[in-house]
Write an enzyme that holds these catalytic residues in place. Sequence first.
Site, mmCIF file in Angstrom:
data_model
loop_
_atom_site.group_PDB
_atom_site.id
_atom_site.type_symbol
_atom_site.label_atom_id
_atom_site.label_comp_id
_atom_site.label_asym_id
_atom_site.label_seq_id
_atom_site.Cartn_x
_atom_site.Cartn_y
_atom_site.Cartn_z
ATOM 1 N N VAL A 219 44.805 38.581 34.087
ATOM 2 C CA VAL A 219 43.676 37.663 33.859
ATOM 3 C C VAL A 219 42.974 38.125 32.584
ATOM 4 O O VAL A 219 42.556 39.292 32.496
ATOM 5 C CB VAL A 219 42.640 37.690 35.001
ATOM 6 C CG1 VAL A 219 41.535 36.668 34.740
ATOM 7 C CG2 VAL A 219 43.295 37.400 36.339
ATOM 8 N N GLU A 220 42.872 37.249 31.610
ATOM 9 C CA GLU A 220 42.057 37.564 30.433
ATOM 10 C C GLU A 220 40.600 37.286 30.783
ATOM 11 O O GLU A 220 40.238 36.140 31.055
ATOM 12 C CB GLU A 220 42.495 36.711 29.233
ATOM 13 C CG GLU A 220 43.829 37.142 28.638
ATOM 14 C CD GLU A 220 44.236 36.298 27.429
ATOM 15 O OE1 GLU A 220 44.687 36.866 26.433
ATOM 16 O OE2 GLU A 220 44.114 35.048 27.500
ATOM 17 N N VAL A 221 39.789 38.321 30.782
ATOM 18 C CA VAL A 221 38.358 38.177 31.074
ATOM 19 C C VAL A 221 37.634 38.091 29.731
ATOM 20 O O VAL A 221 37.644 39.045 28.948
ATOM 21 C CB VAL A 221 37.848 39.371 31.904
ATOM 22 C CG1 VAL A 221 36.332 39.296 32.064
ATOM 23 C CG2 VAL A 221 38.537 39.386 33.277
#
Lengths: 319, 319
Positions: free
Chosen positions: A154-156
Amino acid sequence: MSQSKREIKTIAVIGTGVIGASWTALFLARGLKVLVTDPAPNAETNLNTYLEAQWPTMGQTGLSEGASLSNYTFVSSLDGYFNQIDFIQENGPERVEFKRTLFAHLDEKLPSDVIIASSSSGIPSSQYASACQKHPERVLVGHPFNPPHLIPLVEVVPHPGTDRETVVPRAIEFYKSIGKKPALIEKETPGFVVNRLQAAVLMEAYSLVSRGVISAADLDTAMTSSLGLRWALNGPFLLNALAGGGSFQHFIEHLGPALKSWHDDMQKHTFKMSEQDIQDLSKSVEPMFQQADLETIQRERDDALSRIIDMKDRSSSLH
Amino acid sequence: MSQSKREIKTIAVIGTGVIGASWTALFLARGLKVLVTDPAPNAETNLNTYLEAQWPTMGQTGLSEGASLSNYTFVSSLDGYFNQIDFIQENGPERVEFKRTLFAHLDEKLPSDVIIASSSSGIPSSQYASACQKHPERVLVGHPFNPPHLIPLVEVVPHPGTDRETVVPRAIEFYKSIGKKPALIEKETPGFVVNRLQAAVLMEAYSLVSRGVISAADLDTAMTSSLGLRWALNGPFLLNALAGGGSFQHFIEHLGPALKSWHDDMQKHTFKMSEQDIQDLSKSVEPMFQQADLETIQRERDDALSRIIDMKDRSSSLH
């Protein structure tokens, strides 16, 4: 935002296309309760069909305590449920105005310590957090990769006003708690990080095939038989350090000039993406897939993915 | 070259550095006989130590009929053995003059149907095939990836005068017969194909970390948790087609403009590779590896690699 210790037990999933449905499957498998909403006709039926089909696969990867397919509720609107929601994962259409209206409404109604995360990779959250009157600091992007119930990343991506002290760490902690691998993108950049790295490879791949250097089929073989295998297990920086006998600096001082010379040559031959380029490239690539059994490929791929991820989870050094 | 049906039973390996030693282990495991030569002091002892250490690993990946660690002979020179050699895999120093002298000598002495392949990625074979007076058409590059006994890819790179009718297909067939995945590079291009694709990723990775968009550690996580997993199993073109519902053209027509816009943005921020850039980047990356147990990482990586390759070999659609 208050220093909330809100425990995240109930997620609201907005939008049940491919990404939203896959998030729902994952949240349920991790033992969470899910409120789901989507205004599309048949959305509820389609989601139900998808989840029923997906559940056995989720079982193979291991269900958390309390996980149940019956832990989701499809609602026509989140209105009336705002007090039950601990975290929002939004997967609506990629239109700025839609998201601005939606996020302004969510921000107005939700308790201040509920994080509102968007799955969007196309529109950075600064463009809709600015519509939030109350707590824009709890808005960020949590961009998954398809399919989210299998691919761990997941790219936060916080916007410049996202609370770095509380909201960002809580989002990262939450995604980790459900088995995801969050990576923090410190600045909103077009394509974030992974789509940029992917584009770097694709643009050069298109150029090489268009120029007759290699066939598309052999390029795929080259990737799956070398770089792909390596990058599934070790990232580019670790591989550089290993190649440098433990030192990244040793690697880049010795190999940097060669990398730069290849990159300079690539820039001379950049694929232009004109209509004609696209037609010509498609003509040479498309025959590759005419006999392909894409369903079998995807099934065997998903099965192999699960096994590789499991293998990595059980190792002490791979991640 | 005559339409030889020479069976390839004995390989001469020239140079026993990391690459040559690894090739030797692989050839032996595939049941071939190997003549090895290297003028370096202690080369024979070092090779022997390496092979003894490596042999159990080779056994795990399966030995071919007749495979034996005793099937190699270290010789001070190939002179006197030219009639026993069916294929040359050269791994000498990356110096054009050295290779020109070596290849001219090999070409003069070897029967015309013996293929002379170089492992070199740095110097295209046109630069030393031109020194061959008799049969430059049997010279090409067979570029492996480290370590060759594990990573399946071989880039097969003919020079403009290499015989496409006989030599190229025989080299490809030979590499396939020992379990490698050959990819044909049709034109000599700086870096061939895989080093270019790798450079595309590395140059953008260096840029992103230098610009403070992401930490090196999180970039590694992003790669190993998304693109790397995908690319280990499906190549970029197949993934495009899957994302396009079975059609590459559908994919590129819809996503091409976004790819191009990210690529344009990358070109604005190209990592310059100046002395100062290298120092600054190294300073931020190096701490990542100060606590790293690189031996454990490599051992677990190699073990996982073997298992993934085995998994792919047993599937009907992955390759």
